[in-house]
Each structure stands twice: as structure tokens, then as C-alpha cells.
Design an enzyme around this catalytic site. Sequence first.
Site, mmCIF file in Angstrom:
data_model
loop_
_atom_site.group_PDB
_atom_site.id
_atom_site.type_symbol
_atom_site.label_atom_id
_atom_site.label_comp_id
_atom_site.label_asym_id
_atom_site.label_seq_id
_atom_site.Cartn_x
_atom_site.Cartn_y
_atom_site.Cartn_z
ATOM 1 N N CYS A 383 -71.771 148.520 56.552
ATOM 2 C CA CYS A 383 -72.881 149.384 56.151
ATOM 3 C C CYS A 383 -73.187 149.214 54.666
ATOM 4 C CB CYS A 383 -72.610 150.833 56.542
ATOM 5 S SG CYS A 383 -74.151 151.738 56.756
ATOM 6 N N HIS A 510 -71.627 150.267 62.098
ATOM 7 C CA HIS A 510 -70.231 150.669 61.874
ATOM 8 C C HIS A 510 -69.372 150.291 63.087
ATOM 9 C CE1 HIS A 510 -70.713 153.316 58.307
ATOM 10 N NE2 HIS A 510 -71.944 153.460 58.766
ATOM 11 N N GLU A 512 -66.270 150.279 63.342
ATOM 12 C CA GLU A 512 -65.034 151.062 63.414
ATOM 13 C C GLU A 512 -65.136 152.238 64.379
ATOM 14 O OE1 GLU A 512 -67.152 150.992 60.932
ATOM 15 O OE2 GLU A 512 -67.269 152.857 59.808
#
Length: 538
Positions: A383, A510, A512
Site C-alpha cells: 500500500c 493488502h 496480509e
Amino acid sequence: MKLIFVSGGVISGLGKGITASSIGRLLESRGLKVSAIKIDPYLNIDAGTMNPFEHGEVYVLDDGGEVDLDLGNYERFMDLHLTRDHNITTGKVYRSVIENERHGDYLGKTVQIIPHITNEIKRRITTVARDSGADVVIIELGGTVGDMESLPFLEAARQLGRELGREENVMFVHTTLIPIMGSVGEEKTKPTQHSVKELMSIGIRPDVIVGRCSEPISDAARAKIAMFCDVPEQAVISTPDARSIYEVPLNLEKQGVADYIIDKMKLGPMTTKRDMARWEGFVDRVVNPKREVRIALVGKYTSLADSYLSHLEAFTHAGAAAECKVRIKFIDSDELVAHDPSSLLGDVDGVLVPGGFGIRGVEGKIEAARYARENGIPFLGVCLGFQIATIEFCRHVLGLGKASSTEFDPDTPDPIICIMNEQKGIVNMGATMRLGAQDVVLREGSKACELYGGRTLISERHRHRYEVNPDYIERMEAAGWRFTGRSECGTRMEIGELEGHPYFVASQFHPEFKSKPECASPLHQGLVNAAIRYSGSK
Ligand code: GLN
């Protein structure tokens, strides 16, 4: 409808979220469909505006909900896909009630906490429970029993117990602290007794007590708690310090808590045999790594590890897959401006620049990207980290010395990163922030495509306002910064990868947030694997 409420007593930070997630995981392992709700007794509508320093990371869901990080634990432990409705806050509850009042829905009645607020809480819980189609829903009550803020939620939970039936449909799990005092190491049960008394004064008798203690609790302490808190001994569970949070379900399983709950709630007989074998394998790889790498996490919230929780978990997942311990070196990005980057990054095998907002710390992150690019150190930008890598490339490879993002420098001569609305011809999503799951098209034959197992269409979660300025794309690509992931319309840049570097990858999304124990985020996996190769070649 079957509900399990998980409350906490004595102190915060007892790992209530992990306990709730672990119980959910164990029920799921028997073939039950489980869902989860987090209740946050604060007045914010959601976590979107909350400072990561205070509250830890803002977790983002597929539907764009910006929620408490515990929902991340639920998704990781239980393999769920939750929506924003699974995070109930005081703010959301009050807003609905006040809107209804303005709408004239209460027919002239005095609007009160009981019944109007409590009814709205019950409505929200039961709606989510029904819509999820789950056999059992776990509801974690944020805060500590005794807090003023959580009283309406506890009252609503008590009423749901009455209405749905305390015999088999609603259970209360209470987590408390069992400190060990003095040199003789005696476990103290008094705080637990007091906290249960507090809960009982609200009209809730817990069915299960989970005692957080550094050691497994003794039979004597267990008997004492059972006696004073009026629960069977088998319903007193201890959660001793674990080597990994992922070990907690296994510790709970040994104490039979899932079977106790299944029995009490008449959730059986189970048609599916319990299956925790893969989870056990995963935990085994987490706690018995064969090698180790060091990865620098360069950010500005580095004093609170929870600010980057999903990244840390993604590294645990990726590390386990590679039988490797990923040691994180937190680096405050400002330090990289004050010192020679090699003094801080010279000993790491990889660099992560995660997301962030605002100008503070940006120059240090640019230094981190530059150091990784120039020295062939594996790098992942996420990001803001993606935007940083792009700016760094323009400054030092394309020679646009003042390149920046309009977020940090509105007057930059080279706005490499600009706000989405400013762009012509691109449909704005209607929101100020681009949030949630969006499709990304991957270029065939690219590293990104390889990392995603050869797929050319993926879906990942987003949370950003700025993006790569299309005017510069051709020049960047010609010089080796390739945008191998793009939005479906092709105009929004999603992944950049650097030609000729062992691993220099960054994404606007993102990855994650979708990393799971047995299926790590592909980009984190790529970084860990590259870090292992790098450390072997040193
Ligand atoms: N501040 C940047 C943006 O709004 C990056 C956001 C982020 O890292 N989540 O686009």
C-alpha cells in the site's frame, strides 16, 4: 440459534480474542459451521478513524468494513469471511436508535437504554447469527466486566440467554487472570472469584471459566475456582503461556473444552471426526523452525507491534511453510534518515515497508526502498510501501528528484502518486477511500502471477485514497519498474515488480489481510523464500 458469549474479567489483554477464536476453531474441526461477532463498547462507528498507536491495526474485510483486529484473528483461526456487521460498536447501536427516534419509530415513547439500546444490540446479534447460517456463533464482548461501557451489552446478552434458553442455546465463557505470587509460586484465585461475582451481579452465571496463567493451573486451584464460581471442575480451563498463539486451540483441546460445550449445547452427535492434524502440523512447523531469517519492518508505528498484526501473522504463516523462523526487526523509519541505512539494514535478509498515512516517516521509508533496491535485498512494499517504492524508483532511476505523492507534497512537480479523484476518465468508487475486495488482473509470466500459483485473476483487500499517476507508467515500465498487476479496467496499478532484482515486489492492495495459517499470503511467502535464499548466499 446457539450463541457463546466470551467475556473478560480482572484485566484487559488476557487473550480473550484468541480464546474465542480457538474455541471456534475446535468446534469447526468437528464439522460445525461457526461464525463470530466482536462487540466493541466504544462510540466510534468503526475502527476506520482509530489511531493504530492506541488500538493496533485497522483490519479490513472483503466488504470494505474497517474493523477491530480481533476479526482478523477470527478469520485466520476459523477460516471465515466476515462482514462489517460482525463488528458491533456502541457507536453503530446508538446511531441506529437515534435515527429510528428521529424517524418517529418509537411512537412517542421515551427512548431508553433498556429496552431500546438493548433491543438494538439483540437485533444486531440475532440478525448476524441468522444470516451467517452458522450452527453456533461466538460473540466476544470487548472490554472488562465491570466497565460502565459494556453494561448494556451484558444486559442484552443476559436477555438473549433468557429468551433463547440457558439450558442449551446460550453459553457464557468468562476469561480471567490467575496470577502466580511469591517465591512459592502460589496461584491466586481471588481475582477470578471477584470477577465472577461481578458478572453474577449482572445476572450472568458463567458456564466455563478460562483462567489465564503463566503455568498450567494445579488441580487444587481448579477445584477451588469450580467451587467458588459454581461450575463443574471440567469447566475450569487454563490457558498457560504458549509458544505461539496457534498453540492455544491445542491446549484447550487437551482440556476437553470443545466436548464440554458440544455436550452442554447438544451440538452432537458429530457426524464428522475431529480433524486438527493439519493445524498440528502447522503449529509444529511454527515452534520447531529449521532456519531463521531477519526481516526489517520499516514503519512509524513500530513501538506497538499490534499496529502491524496481520503482517506479523502473515510472516508466521509464510515462515511455517518454509520451516523458517521470521525474526522481525522493527525500525522506526525516521531512524533511516538520521543514520546511514546500512547501519540499520546491513544485517537483515529482507525489508517490508507496510501501509501508512501522512508524511511523517516517508523519507526514511524511501531510504529503505532505495537501500533494498541498490543492494539486492529482498523487498516487499504494501500500500503506502508500494507508493514509496514507486516514488523511490522515479527519484533515483528516472532522475525525477522531486517526485512525490500529492499526499505529502501537493506542489510536487512530479506527482507520481496522486489522489484517485483527481484523475480524468477514472470512475471514482463513490467513497473517499477505496476499500475492501477488488479484482486484480496479473500479467502472465510475471513474478506476481507465479507467486499466485499461475492465476491471472485474484481478489485482494484495499484501503487507500491515492494511486499511481497513469501519466508516468510508460516511462517507469520502460526503465524496469513493471506494473504486472492492474485493476480490471487496466488503469489502476496494483502490483509493481522490479526487473533484474532477486525480489522487489510491491502491491497497492493488502495481501496480509487474507493470509491464513495453511495458506500464507503469496507476497509474504515470496519475501520469506527470497530472504532464505539471500541469507544463504551471504
Ligand atoms: N496513504 C496512502 C493512501 O491513502 C496509503 C494508504 C495505506 O497504506 N493504507 O493511498
